[in-house]
Design a protein around this motif. Sequence first.
Motif, PDB file in Angstrom:
ATOM      1  N   LEU A  50      77.889 -23.898  38.958  1.00 50.49           N
ATOM      2  CA  LEU A  50      77.440 -22.810  38.074  1.00 50.49           C
ATOM      3  C   LEU A  50      77.697 -23.143  36.609  1.00 50.49           C
ATOM      4  N   PRO A  51      76.928 -22.518  35.712  1.00 56.67           N
ATOM      5  CA  PRO A  51      77.176 -22.712  34.275  1.00 56.67           C
ATOM      6  C   PRO A  51      78.567 -22.181  33.898  1.00 56.67           C
ATOM      7  N   PRO A  52      79.247 -22.851  32.968  1.00 49.72           N
ATOM      8  CA  PRO A  52      80.607 -22.455  32.586  1.00 49.72           C
ATOM      9  C   PRO A  52      80.715 -20.997  32.146  1.00 49.72           C
ATOM     10  N   GLU A  53      79.701 -20.503  31.422  1.00 47.91           N
ATOM     11  CA  GLU A  53      79.775 -19.118  30.958  1.00 47.91           C
ATOM     12  C   GLU A  53      79.683 -18.122  32.119  1.00 47.91           C
ATOM     13  N   ALA A  57      82.685 -15.519  32.942  1.00 47.49           N
ATOM     14  CA  ALA A  57      82.374 -14.084  32.992  1.00 47.49           C
ATOM     15  C   ALA A  57      82.795 -13.485  34.333  1.00 47.49           C
ATOM     16  N   GLY A  58      82.540 -14.186  35.425  1.00 44.78           N
ATOM     17  CA  GLY A  58      82.923 -13.689  36.739  1.00 44.78           C
ATOM     18  C   GLY A  58      84.429 -13.568  36.895  1.00 44.78           C
ATOM     19  N   LEU A  59      85.150 -14.564  36.424  1.00 44.41           N
ATOM     20  CA  LEU A  59      86.610 -14.520  36.484  1.00 44.41           C
ATOM     21  C   LEU A  59      87.161 -13.377  35.637  1.00 44.41           C
ATOM     22  N   GLU A  60      86.572 -13.172  34.473  1.00 47.08           N
ATOM     23  CA  GLU A  60      87.014 -12.092  33.589  1.00 47.08           C
ATOM     24  C   GLU A  60      86.770 -10.726  34.231  1.00 47.08           C
ATOM     25  N   ARG A  61      85.610 -10.562  34.868  1.00 53.59           N
ATOM     26  CA  ARG A  61      85.342  -9.297  35.570  1.00 53.59           C
ATOM     27  C   ARG A  61      86.380  -9.078  36.676  1.00 53.59           C
ATOM     28  N   GLY A  62      86.761 -10.135  37.352  1.00 50.43           N
ATOM     29  CA  GLY A  62      87.759 -10.024  38.404  1.00 50.43           C
ATOM     30  C   GLY A  62      89.132  -9.631  37.885  1.00 50.43           C
ATOM     31  N   ARG A  63      89.487 -10.137  36.732  1.00 50.44           N
ATOM     32  CA  ARG A  63      90.800  -9.809  36.146  1.00 50.44           C
ATOM     33  C   ARG A  63      90.898  -8.320  35.794  1.00 50.44           C
ATOM     34  N   ALA A  64      89.740  -7.681  35.584  1.00 49.25           N
ATOM     35  CA  ALA A  64      89.721  -6.264  35.230  1.00 49.25           C
ATOM     36  C   ALA A  64      89.769  -5.352  36.457  1.00 49.25           C
ATOM     37  N   LEU A  65      89.625  -5.919  37.650  1.00 55.15           N
ATOM     38  CA  LEU A  65      89.615  -5.112  38.872  1.00 55.15           C
ATOM     39  C   LEU A  65      91.016  -4.668  39.266  1.00 55.15           C
ATOM     40  N   GLN A  66      91.065  -3.583  40.027  1.00 55.16           N
ATOM     41  CA  GLN A  66      92.321  -3.096  40.593  1.00 55.16           C
ATOM     42  C   GLN A  66      92.381  -3.526  42.057  1.00 55.16           C
ATOM     43  N   LEU A  67      93.475  -4.134  42.457  1.00 57.80           N
ATOM     44  CA  LEU A  67      93.631  -4.651  43.812  1.00 57.80           C
ATOM     45  C   LEU A  67      93.351  -3.574  44.858  1.00 57.80           C
TER      46      LEU A  67
END
Length: 86
Positions: A50-53, A57-67
Amino acid sequence: GMAHVVWRPWTGQAERALKLLGLASGHSALRDETQQEFIAPILADLRAKLPPEEVAAGLERGRALQLESVVAEILGEASGRGAEQG
């Protein structure tokens, strides 16, 4: 390795996988062994495809999630599949 067994069900769901990896990699309970054995190989595979951006972006969205909400979502999906099969 074991990471590919874990990754196989997520093939074709790269965005979801990235969000879950972002959530897991930022969690305070993450152990180095888990990072090395599971997260790093799957993330390397995604970075190669996948493209780096998109990865960032996907990792950043994941960091904002609540377990708790992610677990509830996954359990809801699992119980829905069980009802369909049963």
